[in-house]
Design a protein around this motif. Structure first.
Motif, PDB file in Angstrom:
ATOM      1  N   GLY A  58      30.747 -12.330  16.560  1.00 22.83           N
ATOM      2  CA  GLY A  58      30.818 -13.084  15.271  1.00 22.83           C
ATOM      3  C   GLY A  58      29.654 -12.079  14.336  1.00 22.83           C
ATOM      4  O   GLY A  58      29.530 -12.216  13.029  1.00 22.83           O
ATOM      5  N   PHE A  59      28.784 -11.581  14.898  1.00 24.58           N
ATOM      6  CA  PHE A  59      27.685 -10.803  14.065  1.00 24.58           C
ATOM      7  C   PHE A  59      28.309  -9.807  12.900  1.00 24.58           C
ATOM      8  O   PHE A  59      27.526  -9.920  11.967  1.00 24.58           O
ATOM      9  N   HIS A  60      29.345  -9.409  13.318  1.00 26.82           N
ATOM     10  CA  HIS A  60      30.076  -8.459  12.073  1.00 26.82           C
ATOM     11  C   HIS A  60      30.437  -9.342  10.906  1.00 26.82           C
ATOM     12  O   HIS A  60      30.561  -8.625   9.774  1.00 26.82           O
ATOM     13  N   LEU A  61      30.300 -10.715  11.077  1.00 27.99           N
ATOM     14  CA  LEU A  61      30.838 -11.595   9.749  1.00 27.99           C
ATOM     15  C   LEU A  61      29.415 -11.935   8.860  1.00 27.99           C
ATOM     16  O   LEU A  61      29.650 -12.372   7.994  1.00 27.99           O
ATOM     17  N   LEU A  62      28.288 -11.646   9.416  1.00 32.73           N
ATOM     18  CA  LEU A  62      27.001 -12.267   8.944  1.00 32.73           C
ATOM     19  C   LEU A  62      26.890 -11.559   7.455  1.00 32.73           C
ATOM     20  O   LEU A  62      26.688 -12.541   6.605  1.00 32.73           O
ATOM     21  N   GLU A  63      27.121 -10.377   7.110  1.00 34.65           N
ATOM     22  CA  GLU A  63      27.120  -9.819   5.777  1.00 34.65           C
ATOM     23  C   GLU A  63      28.079 -10.476   4.868  1.00 34.65           C
ATOM     24  O   GLU A  63      28.067 -10.377   3.727  1.00 34.65           O
ATOM     25  N   TYR A  64      29.173 -10.887   5.437  1.00 35.93           N
ATOM     26  CA  TYR A  64      30.363 -11.215   4.677  1.00 35.93           C
ATOM     27  C   TYR A  64      30.726 -12.637   4.334  1.00 35.93           C
ATOM     28  O   TYR A  64      31.427 -13.211   3.578  1.00 35.93           O
ATOM     29  N   ASP A  65      30.122 -13.625   5.356  1.00 33.99           N
ATOM     30  CA  ASP A  65      30.112 -14.924   5.400  1.00 33.99           C
ATOM     31  C   ASP A  65      28.806 -15.598   5.099  1.00 33.99           C
ATOM     32  O   ASP A  65      27.994 -15.693   5.918  1.00 33.99           O
ATOM     33  N   PRO A  66      28.583 -16.180   3.937  1.00 33.56           N
ATOM     34  CA  PRO A  66      27.426 -16.779   3.467  1.00 33.56           C
ATOM     35  C   PRO A  66      26.916 -18.009   4.258  1.00 33.56           C
ATOM     36  O   PRO A  66      25.790 -18.157   4.440  1.00 33.56           O
ATOM     37  N   PHE A  67      27.922 -18.803   4.846  1.00 33.49           N
ATOM     38  CA  PHE A  67      27.609 -19.701   5.429  1.00 33.49           C
ATOM     39  C   PHE A  67      26.809 -19.660   6.851  1.00 33.49           C
ATOM     40  O   PHE A  67      26.286 -20.642   7.201  1.00 33.49           O
ATOM     41  N   LEU A  68      27.239 -18.599   7.353  1.00 35.79           N
ATOM     42  CA  LEU A  68      26.255 -18.034   8.725  1.00 35.79           C
ATOM     43  C   LEU A  68      24.875 -18.251   8.351  1.00 35.79           C
ATOM     44  O   LEU A  68      24.065 -18.759   9.086  1.00 35.79           O
ATOM     45  N   SER A  69      24.393 -17.464   7.568  1.00 34.73           N
ATOM     46  CA  SER A  69      22.975 -17.397   7.178  1.00 34.73           C
ATOM     47  C   SER A  69      22.635 -18.583   6.558  1.00 34.73           C
ATOM     48  O   SER A  69      21.190 -19.167   6.809  1.00 34.73           O
ATOM     49  N   MET A  70      23.328 -19.209   5.752  1.00 32.11           N
ATOM     50  CA  MET A  70      22.871 -20.698   5.349  1.00 32.11           C
ATOM     51  C   MET A  70      22.721 -21.660   6.448  1.00 32.11           C
ATOM     52  O   MET A  70      21.720 -22.535   6.175  1.00 32.11           O
ATOM     53  N   SER A  71      23.544 -21.694   7.519  1.00 32.82           N
ATOM     54  CA  SER A  71      23.474 -22.503   8.668  1.00 32.82           C
ATOM     55  C   SER A  71      22.264 -22.143   9.427  1.00 32.82           C
ATOM     56  O   SER A  71      21.348 -23.142   9.704  1.00 32.82           O
ATOM     57  N   HIS A  72      21.875 -20.938   9.478  1.00 31.68           N
ATOM     58  CA  HIS A  72      20.697 -20.709  10.305  1.00 31.68           C
ATOM     59  C   HIS A  72      19.448 -20.967   9.328  1.00 31.68           C
ATOM     60  O   HIS A  72      18.591 -21.580   9.854  1.00 31.68           O
ATOM     61  N   ASP A  73      19.456 -20.916   8.096  1.00 22.52           N
ATOM     62  CA  ASP A  73      18.374 -21.473   6.977  1.00 22.52           C
ATOM     63  C   ASP A  73      18.169 -22.897   7.224  1.00 22.52           C
ATOM     64  O   ASP A  73      17.227 -23.608   7.390  1.00 22.52           O
ATOM     65  N   ALA A  74      19.402 -23.546   7.384  1.00 27.43           N
ATOM     66  CA  ALA A  74      19.472 -24.908   7.447  1.00 27.43           C
ATOM     67  C   ALA A  74      18.506 -25.721   8.658  1.00 27.43           C
ATOM     68  O   ALA A  74      17.819 -26.414   8.877  1.00 27.43           O
ATOM     69  N   LEU A  75      18.855 -24.759   9.676  1.00 24.06           N
ATOM     70  CA  LEU A  75      18.613 -25.381  10.995  1.00 24.06           C
ATOM     71  C   LEU A  75      16.857 -24.931  11.130  1.00 24.06           C
ATOM     72  O   LEU A  75      16.125 -25.699  11.778  1.00 24.06           O
ATOM     73  N   TYR A  76      16.397 -23.768  10.529  1.00 29.83           N
ATOM     74  CA  TYR A  76      15.306 -23.115  10.550  1.00 29.83           C
ATOM     75  C   TYR A  76      14.362 -24.389   9.664  1.00 29.83           C
ATOM     76  O   TYR A  76      13.182 -24.436  10.178  1.00 29.83           O
ATOM     77  N   THR A  77      14.922 -24.620   8.564  1.00 31.53           N
ATOM     78  CA  THR A  77      14.148 -25.707   7.832  1.00 31.53           C
ATOM     79  C   THR A  77      13.972 -26.774   8.683  1.00 31.53           C
ATOM     80  O   THR A  77      12.687 -27.387   8.617  1.00 31.53           O
TER      81      THR A  77
END
Length: 112
Positions: A58-77
């Protein structure tokens, strides 16, 4: 009786507005954009690309799916908040301690 379709505003992702031909009146589609130039996003992207793509697809989706990086940020928060809370001697069972720590979290995440 007008029903719920006429009494409320419906909010959803832009993909729904472009894929369905019939939506309730008052439906608002949101298009979420992420900043792929931030240091945090580049670091997450590089880390994910370094992983085995079979084991971690799924890493190829990171730039196209904003929910992946938002999920990362939520968990990191939450991780930062728990680290702060426990560092202050807070109680894991005390929701007020967690809320206090969540409100003090400040970082630039992968979603920008």
């Amino acid at each position: 009786n007008a029903g719920v379709y006429d009494e409320f505003v419906w909010i959803g992702c832009d993909a729904v507005t472009s894929s369905l031909s019939s939506l309730p009146s008052g439906y608002i589609g949101l298009n979420i954009a992420i900043d792929t130039t931030t240091d945090s996003f580049i670091q997450l992207n590089n880390y994910w690309k370094s992983l085995d793509p079979v084991k971690y697809p799924g890493f190829h989706l990171l730039e196209y799916d904003p929910f992946l990086s938002m999920s990362h940020d939520a968990l990191y928060t939450y991780a930062l908040a728990l680290e702060d809370m426990l560092g202050r001697g807070g109680d894991l069972g005390n929701i007020s301690d967690l809320i206090h720590s969540l409100r003090s979290v400040d970082f630039i995440g992968a979603s920008g």
